[in-house]
Motif scaffolding. Sequence first.
Motif, mmCIF file in Angstrom:
data_model
loop_
_atom_site.group_PDB
_atom_site.id
_atom_site.type_symbol
_atom_site.label_atom_id
_atom_site.label_comp_id
_atom_site.label_asym_id
_atom_site.label_seq_id
_atom_site.Cartn_x
_atom_site.Cartn_y
_atom_site.Cartn_z
ATOM 1 N N ASN A 1 -4.994 4.483 -3.557
ATOM 2 C CA ASN A 1 -4.033 3.390 -3.495
ATOM 3 C C ASN A 1 -3.259 3.462 -2.180
ATOM 4 O O ASN A 1 -2.818 4.532 -1.768
ATOM 5 C CB ASN A 1 -3.048 3.516 -4.659
ATOM 6 C CG ASN A 1 -3.733 3.801 -5.974
ATOM 7 O OD1 ASN A 1 -4.121 2.882 -6.695
ATOM 8 N ND2 ASN A 1 -3.915 5.087 -6.305
ATOM 9 N N ARG B 1 -0.584 1.054 0.675
ATOM 10 C CA ARG B 1 -0.057 -0.124 1.325
ATOM 11 C C ARG B 1 -0.887 -0.405 2.578
ATOM 12 O O ARG B 1 -1.589 0.473 3.082
ATOM 13 C CB ARG B 1 1.408 0.091 1.727
ATOM 14 C CG ARG B 1 2.361 0.125 0.555
ATOM 15 C CD ARG B 1 3.803 0.245 1.031
ATOM 16 N NE ARG B 1 4.738 0.194 -0.097
ATOM 17 C CZ ARG B 1 5.277 -0.913 -0.572
ATOM 18 N NH1 ARG B 1 4.964 -2.082 -0.026
ATOM 19 N NH2 ARG B 1 6.123 -0.877 -1.587
ATOM 20 N N ASN C 1 -9.213 -3.534 -6.190
ATOM 21 C CA ASN C 1 -8.125 -4.506 -6.218
ATOM 22 C C ASN C 1 -7.703 -4.740 -4.770
ATOM 23 O O ASN C 1 -7.073 -3.879 -4.145
ATOM 24 C CB ASN C 1 -6.948 -3.967 -7.035
ATOM 25 C CG ASN C 1 -5.734 -4.874 -6.972
ATOM 26 O OD1 ASN C 1 -5.793 -5.986 -6.453
ATOM 27 N ND2 ASN C 1 -4.619 -4.398 -7.520
ATOM 28 N N CYS D 1 -5.615 -6.925 -3.575
ATOM 29 C CA CYS D 1 -4.257 -7.427 -3.329
ATOM 30 C C CYS D 1 -3.318 -6.947 -4.422
ATOM 31 O O CYS D 1 -3.415 -7.384 -5.575
ATOM 32 C CB CYS D 1 -4.252 -8.955 -3.258
ATOM 33 S SG CYS D 1 -2.642 -9.666 -2.874
ATOM 34 N N TRP D 2 -2.436 -6.025 -4.071
ATOM 35 C CA TRP D 2 -1.401 -5.608 -4.993
ATOM 36 C C TRP D 2 -0.501 -6.796 -5.356
ATOM 37 O O TRP D 2 -0.484 -7.824 -4.664
ATOM 38 C CB TRP D 2 -0.532 -4.537 -4.343
ATOM 39 C CG TRP D 2 -1.096 -3.141 -4.380
ATOM 40 C CD1 TRP D 2 -2.290 -2.746 -4.901
ATOM 41 C CD2 TRP D 2 -0.469 -1.969 -3.850
ATOM 42 N NE1 TRP D 2 -2.452 -1.406 -4.752
ATOM 43 C CE2 TRP D 2 -1.344 -0.887 -4.105
ATOM 44 C CE3 TRP D 2 0.735 -1.720 -3.202
ATOM 45 C CZ2 TRP D 2 -1.050 0.420 -3.720
ATOM 46 C CZ3 TRP D 2 1.038 -0.426 -2.817
ATOM 47 C CH2 TRP D 2 0.160 0.635 -3.075
ATOM 48 N N PRO E 1 5.368 -4.174 -5.580
ATOM 49 C CA PRO E 1 3.942 -3.862 -5.391
ATOM 50 C C PRO E 1 3.577 -2.462 -5.879
ATOM 51 O O PRO E 1 2.596 -2.291 -6.619
ATOM 52 C CB PRO E 1 3.759 -4.010 -3.879
ATOM 53 C CG PRO E 1 4.817 -4.970 -3.457
ATOM 54 C CD PRO E 1 5.994 -4.635 -4.316
ATOM 55 N N ALA F 1 1.275 -1.252 -9.116
ATOM 56 C CA ALA F 1 0.104 -0.402 -8.853
ATOM 57 C C ALA F 1 0.166 0.850 -9.721
ATOM 58 O O ALA F 1 -0.843 1.275 -10.298
ATOM 59 C CB ALA F 1 0.050 -0.034 -7.374
ATOM 60 N N SER G 1 -6.106 -1.070 -3.989
ATOM 61 C CA SER G 1 -6.523 0.115 -4.740
ATOM 62 C C SER G 1 -8.021 0.043 -4.995
ATOM 63 O O SER G 1 -8.578 -1.040 -5.167
ATOM 64 C CB SER G 1 -5.802 0.198 -6.093
ATOM 65 O OG SER G 1 -4.407 0.324 -5.941
#
Length: 851
Positions: free
Chosen positions: A192, A194, A242, A244-245, A253, A257, A280
């Motif tokens: 995961n 950013r 995934n 787009c958080w 965000p 997550a 993620s």
Amino acid sequence: MKNLLVIGTIVLISLCSCHNQGQNEPQISEYNKEYKGEFLNRIAFPIGGMGAGMFCLEGTGAISNMSVRHQPNIFNEPCMFAAIHVKGYEKGSKVLEGPVPDRKKFGGPESALGGPLTSWGLPRFENASFSSRFPFASIRLSDKDIPLNVELRGWSPFIPTDQDNSSLPVGALEYAFTNTSDQDIEAVFSYNTRNFMAMHGAPHTIRAMKNGFILSQEASDTEKHLKGDFAIYTNTDATKVNYCWFRGGWWDPLTMAWNAIADGKIVENAPVKEEAPGASLYVPFKVKAGETYSLRLHMAWYVPDTNMRIGADAISENDKSTECPTVEKMETPQCYRPWYSSYFADINEVSEYWLSKYDELKHKTELFTNTFYNTTLPAEVIDAVSSNLSILKSPTVMRQHDGRLWNFEGCGDTWGSCHGSCTHVWNYAQAIPHLFPAMERTLRESEFFISQNKEGHQMFRTNIPIRAVKHDFHAAADGQLGGIIKIYRDWRISGDTDWLRMMYPQVKNSLDYCIDTWDPRRVGALEEPHHNTYDIEFWGADGMCTSFYAAALQSFIQLGKALNENVSEYESLLAKSKDYMETKLYDGEYFIQNIQWENLKSPDPIAIAEKNWNSDYSEEARAILIKEGPKYQYGKGCLSDGIIGCWMSLVAGLDEPIDKAKVKSHLNSIYKYNLRKDLSDHANPQRPTYGLGKDGGVLLCTWPKGGKLSLPFVYSDEVWTGIEYQVASHLIFEDEVEKGLDIVRTVRERYDGKARNPFNEYECGGWYARALSSYSLLQALTGLRYDAVDHILYIDSKIGDSFKTFLSTNTGFGTVEVQQGRPIINVVYGSLDIESCIVSGNKTDFKYQAN
């Protein structure tokens, strides 16, 4: 993408780990140890390619020092983390890291804000340990709440002689989950993050790729250098992504997550056009009782442009240089571009190459690792050498678009510390010439062609992009003379006499400039003021720079004779230099400086200082000048670098140009006077954190017989690891093995993981190049040196007639084992053309094993 070949002939042989333990586990000892508890506090192990940027794997498993934009970014710890969810366990969701080090709770940038945008507040494993076998780092995790033992292994390619595959912008994290319960386990692994590539408000997004995602930042209209991609992907088609958080304010965000991780939920959102806050990937897996499930995570990055342009351009006739015949004719960009941008078109090509060549590159990297650690040399030496090889993966080292090497001295927090492959700092670095000799030779070509004008004046800092430089500052005596010694060294390592023939006129021009500028009376010593690695000028002859002078003369004489040139003039000067050192600079115990500032060709110190950085003469300083002479000298002091030219000769494969008994006496004086096991009572008004308090270290200079100046040279009270290793290896060369090892141990005890990072010896910046002098310890202990000109392997052991050690040459690497005086050469990678072997001065039969 150009065809990037994975080169080298591989010889498959049975290898064992360090000290012949017969396994690939890390050596557990006081050195090369397994770090735990508070000793994980500062560990940050660089992963990346030479000149490609890095990230660091911390001792707990966190990612930090994310520096992939061609400059250090030491406090850049992106919110990126691996996690595990084990189904059916109340506390079965945890970040795959150990406890957050106490230093992060308060003390970093903006720490009083509470650590927002980090993963530090999420549950993680309670037990962690760290060990390394360069370039591999291993972290072991366990927790009473989860019936899985986890091993994380991080690495990036490092293959001596294969400079291109060792310069890839890639890294890998390998995870192994061992089920310690008596039941089968079902779990979800996730990674995961950013979008840490997003910056400056320019458009950014997260793009799709097979089994992963690409964190992407587009260039803005005015800032082309912002463009960059970072790919994270797995090797398994079971991966779900995934892209787009959850988009929202505050902590939304990351909160969402983590909710997915805690619930064991796999979220699959499609890519969005822009502004995705994070992504993620998930890998669900099952592992039976007692068995292990493994997966690997690939990381690759691509940042093709920068806004880096350093150094003043040549503008006058005086700045003209000579074109280097070996330089590939490529257009020089306005700003620095990395080597990999010339070989890969985009992030997709880098990622595909990393995936397709992974097993091959890992195998060859493991060949190096297993070979290097397959040794009987002292553990503290292996620790010092291997830990400092991390410098080659840091932003200290750069490779520009055409493959030429260019370096900083070290890494500031957000900037390269002291630019230009500084010749007097890189004098000390002995690893690259043996591990990547072709790349090292590009430094010589830049020094003697690009940065040297028609008069022979050499700027000791080369511009980036590499180009002709403005000659508006002093030449550095130790750097320019040291370059001549390195020409000899690099010629003997490469065996390329055509290269020497190309370099020779430039080398002669350089040496003649040195003589005319600093020894115009031809006395054999540098009397005129001469700039040096302490960022000041020494006035009058001194042991340090005059030893460089003698060693450079000796080297040049050998070069000239090899090319049938008349070198009689230089032979006469060498004899004078030797006599001057031994009769006028030797005080009966060690070599000193005779301060002289009057009756010279040079203007007075005040006039010279006006040209220098931070060296002006105030009214008070003028009073000292009248009483003591120029500021920043060492006079009657015992200087740890006081005979360094002799060390440079030895590591280049030459005899010392000065009487060995006097050299040995000087080295023993350093050990006696300059080595302190406790610095608590040592006054250092300069830069103390290199060594202070209960730390031990070798001071740069002491005045045991009195005569310390009011303002000695500006770093005199400090300790520098690069000089400590220089002294240690020189002591070992002179048969003072235990004293040399004592210094090595003293250094490594400072870098214990608790107060300092064992993989980042710093000076004027992190990952400081001078510490690569540690590589010379291998040669000092064994006398091992391969001469590719004469095809002779030399051995002159200081540790008995039975040992085993690593050898890297221009064409391959392997081990050399000596059994009761008889050598066994085992070529593991590439080839090695040995015609004879000389042990302690005697030609000896040897056994050669190769494919």
